[in-house]
Design a protein around this motif. Sequence first.
Motif, PDB file in Angstrom:
ATOM      1  N   ILE A 129       5.582  18.556 -13.085  1.00 47.44           N
ATOM      2  CA  ILE A 129       6.885  18.278 -13.690  1.00 47.44           C
ATOM      3  C   ILE A 129       7.000  18.988 -15.033  1.00 47.44           C
ATOM      4  CG2 ILE A 129       8.311  16.455 -14.723  1.00 47.44           C
ATOM      5  CD1 ILE A 129       7.243  14.628 -12.410  1.00 47.44           C
ATOM      6  N   ALA A 130       5.939  18.944 -15.835  1.00 39.73           N
ATOM      7  CA  ALA A 130       5.951  19.621 -17.136  1.00 39.73           C
ATOM      8  C   ALA A 130       6.131  21.127 -16.968  1.00 39.73           C
ATOM      9  CB  ALA A 130       4.658  19.316 -17.895  1.00 39.73           C
TER      10      ALA A 130
ATOM     11  N   GLY B 204       9.704  22.362 -18.238  1.00 40.62           N
ATOM     12  CA  GLY B 204       9.569  22.878 -19.596  1.00 40.62           C
ATOM     13  C   GLY B 204       9.412  21.762 -20.622  1.00 40.62           C
ATOM     14  N   PHE B 205       9.271  20.521 -20.154  1.00 40.94           N
ATOM     15  CA  PHE B 205       9.101  19.374 -21.048  1.00 40.94           C
ATOM     16  C   PHE B 205       7.818  18.649 -20.664  1.00 40.94           C
ATOM     17  CE2 PHE B 205      13.613  20.206 -21.375  1.00 40.94           C
ATOM     18  CZ  PHE B 205      13.855  20.022 -22.732  1.00 40.94           C
ATOM     19  N   ASN B 206       6.822  18.700 -21.540  1.00 38.02           N
ATOM     20  CA  ASN B 206       5.536  18.059 -21.290  1.00 38.02           C
ATOM     21  C   ASN B 206       5.576  16.640 -21.849  1.00 38.02           C
ATOM     22  OD1 ASN B 206       2.915  17.551 -20.622  1.00 38.02           O
ATOM     23  ND2 ASN B 206       2.025  18.842 -22.210  1.00 38.02           N
ATOM     24  N   LEU B 207       6.089  15.732 -21.038  1.00 32.47           N
ATOM     25  CA  LEU B 207       6.271  14.345 -21.466  1.00 32.47           C
ATOM     26  C   LEU B 207       5.501  13.407 -20.558  1.00 32.47           C
ATOM     27  CD1 LEU B 207      10.143  14.497 -21.906  1.00 32.47           C
ATOM     28  CD2 LEU B 207       8.447  14.411 -23.745  1.00 32.47           C
ATOM     29  N   PRO B 208       4.857  12.398 -21.139  1.00 37.80           N
ATOM     30  CA  PRO B 208       4.213  11.387 -20.294  1.00 37.80           C
ATOM     31  C   PRO B 208       5.277  10.583 -19.545  1.00 37.80           C
ATOM     32  CG  PRO B 208       3.944  10.866 -22.630  1.00 37.80           C
ATOM     33  CD  PRO B 208       4.657  12.165 -22.556  1.00 37.80           C
ATOM     34  N   PRO B 209       4.914  10.038 -18.386  1.00 32.91           N
ATOM     35  CA  PRO B 209       5.883   9.254 -17.608  1.00 32.91           C
ATOM     36  C   PRO B 209       6.581   8.166 -18.420  1.00 32.91           C
ATOM     37  CG  PRO B 209       3.934   9.648 -16.288  1.00 32.91           C
ATOM     38  CD  PRO B 209       3.631  10.155 -17.678  1.00 32.91           C
ATOM     39  N   ALA B 210       5.878   7.507 -19.327  1.00 30.96           N
ATOM     40  CA  ALA B 210       6.499   6.441 -20.122  1.00 30.96           C
ATOM     41  C   ALA B 210       7.607   6.987 -21.017  1.00 30.96           C
ATOM     42  CB  ALA B 210       5.447   5.718 -20.961  1.00 30.96           C
ATOM     43  N   SER B 211       7.442   8.189 -21.528  1.00 32.46           N
ATOM     44  CA  SER B 211       8.483   8.794 -22.365  1.00 32.46           C
ATOM     45  C   SER B 211       9.689   9.203 -21.533  1.00 32.46           C
ATOM     46  CB  SER B 211       7.928  10.006 -23.125  1.00 32.46           C
ATOM     47  OG  SER B 211       6.984   9.568 -24.080  1.00 32.46           O
TER      48      SER B 211
ATOM     49  N   SER C   9       1.534   8.951  -6.372  1.00 31.20           N
ATOM     50  CA  SER C   9       1.816  10.362  -6.135  1.00 31.20           C
ATOM     51  C   SER C   9       2.850  10.912  -7.111  1.00 31.20           C
ATOM     52  CB  SER C   9       2.321  10.576  -4.707  1.00 31.20           C
ATOM     53  OG  SER C   9       1.301  10.285  -3.781  1.00 31.20           O
ATOM     54  N   LEU C  10       3.837  10.107  -7.453  1.00 30.60           N
ATOM     55  CA  LEU C  10       4.919  10.587  -8.316  1.00 30.60           C
ATOM     56  C   LEU C  10       4.626  10.444  -9.804  1.00 30.60           C
ATOM     57  CD1 LEU C  10       8.005   9.284  -6.310  1.00 30.60           C
ATOM     58  CD2 LEU C  10       7.104  11.617  -6.413  1.00 30.60           C
ATOM     59  N   THR C  11       3.593   9.669 -10.159  1.00 31.72           N
ATOM     60  CA  THR C  11       3.301   9.459 -11.580  1.00 31.72           C
ATOM     61  C   THR C  11       1.886   9.882 -11.965  1.00 31.72           C
ATOM     62  OG1 THR C  11       2.627   7.162 -11.200  1.00 31.72           O
ATOM     63  CG2 THR C  11       4.941   7.554 -11.793  1.00 31.72           C
ATOM     64  N   GLY C  12       1.132  10.395 -11.026  1.00 36.40           N
ATOM     65  CA  GLY C  12      -0.237  10.799 -11.324  1.00 36.40           C
ATOM     66  C   GLY C  12      -0.306  12.060 -12.170  1.00 36.40           C
ATOM     67  N   ARG C  13      -1.500  12.399 -12.577  1.00 36.87           N
ATOM     68  CA  ARG C  13      -1.714  13.550 -13.458  1.00 36.87           C
ATOM     69  C   ARG C  13      -1.209  14.846 -12.823  1.00 36.87           C
ATOM     70  NH1 ARG C  13      -3.474  13.219 -18.094  1.00 36.87           N
ATOM     71  NH2 ARG C  13      -4.975  11.600 -17.697  1.00 36.87           N
ATOM     72  N   ALA C  14      -1.438  15.039 -11.520  1.00 37.71           N
ATOM     73  CA  ALA C  14      -0.984  16.275 -10.863  1.00 37.71           C
ATOM     74  C   ALA C  14       0.537  16.376 -10.903  1.00 37.71           C
ATOM     75  CB  ALA C  14      -1.486  16.313  -9.418  1.00 37.71           C
TER      76      ALA C  14
ATOM     77  N   ARG D 293       0.830  -1.211   0.000  1.00 41.01           N
ATOM     78  CA  ARG D 293       0.000   0.000   0.000  1.00 41.01           C
ATOM     79  C   ARG D 293       0.862   1.256   0.000  1.00 41.01           C
ATOM     80  NH1 ARG D 293      -3.040  -3.270   3.285  1.00 41.01           N
ATOM     81  NH2 ARG D 293      -2.238  -2.351   5.200  1.00 41.01           N
ATOM     82  N   ALA D 294       1.912   1.250   0.824  1.00 43.49           N
ATOM     83  CA  ALA D 294       2.780   2.428   0.909  1.00 43.49           C
ATOM     84  C   ALA D 294       3.519   2.656  -0.405  1.00 43.49           C
ATOM     85  CB  ALA D 294       3.769   2.271   2.061  1.00 43.49           C
ATOM     86  N   SER D 295       4.064   1.593  -0.992  1.00 42.09           N
ATOM     87  CA  SER D 295       4.804   1.771  -2.247  1.00 42.09           C
ATOM     88  C   SER D 295       3.861   2.166  -3.383  1.00 42.09           C
ATOM     89  CB  SER D 295       5.606   0.519  -2.600  1.00 42.09           C
ATOM     90  OG  SER D 295       4.772  -0.599  -2.761  1.00 42.09           O
ATOM     91  N   ALA D 296       2.661   1.613  -3.412  1.00 44.84           N
ATOM     92  CA  ALA D 296       1.682   2.000  -4.436  1.00 44.84           C
ATOM     93  C   ALA D 296       1.288   3.464  -4.286  1.00 44.84           C
ATOM     94  CB  ALA D 296       0.447   1.107  -4.361  1.00 44.84           C
ATOM     95  N   ALA D 297       1.147   3.931  -3.059  1.00 38.52           N
ATOM     96  CA  ALA D 297       0.804   5.340  -2.824  1.00 38.52           C
ATOM     97  C   ALA D 297       1.919   6.265  -3.315  1.00 38.52           C
ATOM     98  CB  ALA D 297       0.530   5.574  -1.341  1.00 38.52           C
TER      99      ALA D 297
END
Length: 149
Positions: free
Chosen positions: A24-25, A29-36, A14-19, A6-10
């Motif tokens: 980060i974008a 100055g770089f609007n990149l999806p996490p996969a990129s 938090s670090l990869t969500g839309r917010a 649960r802690a690692s999923a949270a």
Amino acid sequence: MAALERASAAVVRSLTGRAAETMIAERSGFNLPPASILLLEHLEAAGPRRVSQIAQCQQVVTPAITPRIKDLEAAGLIRRENDPSDGRAALISISARGRTAVRRVRAARCAILAEALGGGDPERIAAAVQSLSWLAEALEGSRLAVPLA
């Protein structure tokens, strides 16, 4: 184990969500999806790779990775060169602009973490680093590991 999951999923959410992606974008100055971003970080660490190797690392089929590679190439973040060992194949590598993007994305993530932790207790931060490093090493040695090759 359930509490660790649960802690690692949270943390991941938090670090990869839309917010986080938006922050980060804005900051990098770089609007990149996490996969990129992951793909650029992979190329920075592993060096030039064939598209099939990149797809394997990203755990997708080659046709699924092709649009992402084309987008990153069009943005000047990666470059394509002939593979000297096989003229029919191409090698994909990170460009200087791609290295700048990775550096600025990492700086943005660091700033976001620093703000979230409010300066934080250095001992607790060190303990978190130690715990997360241990967890990452354990996962890299498991069947979940993604090869860099």
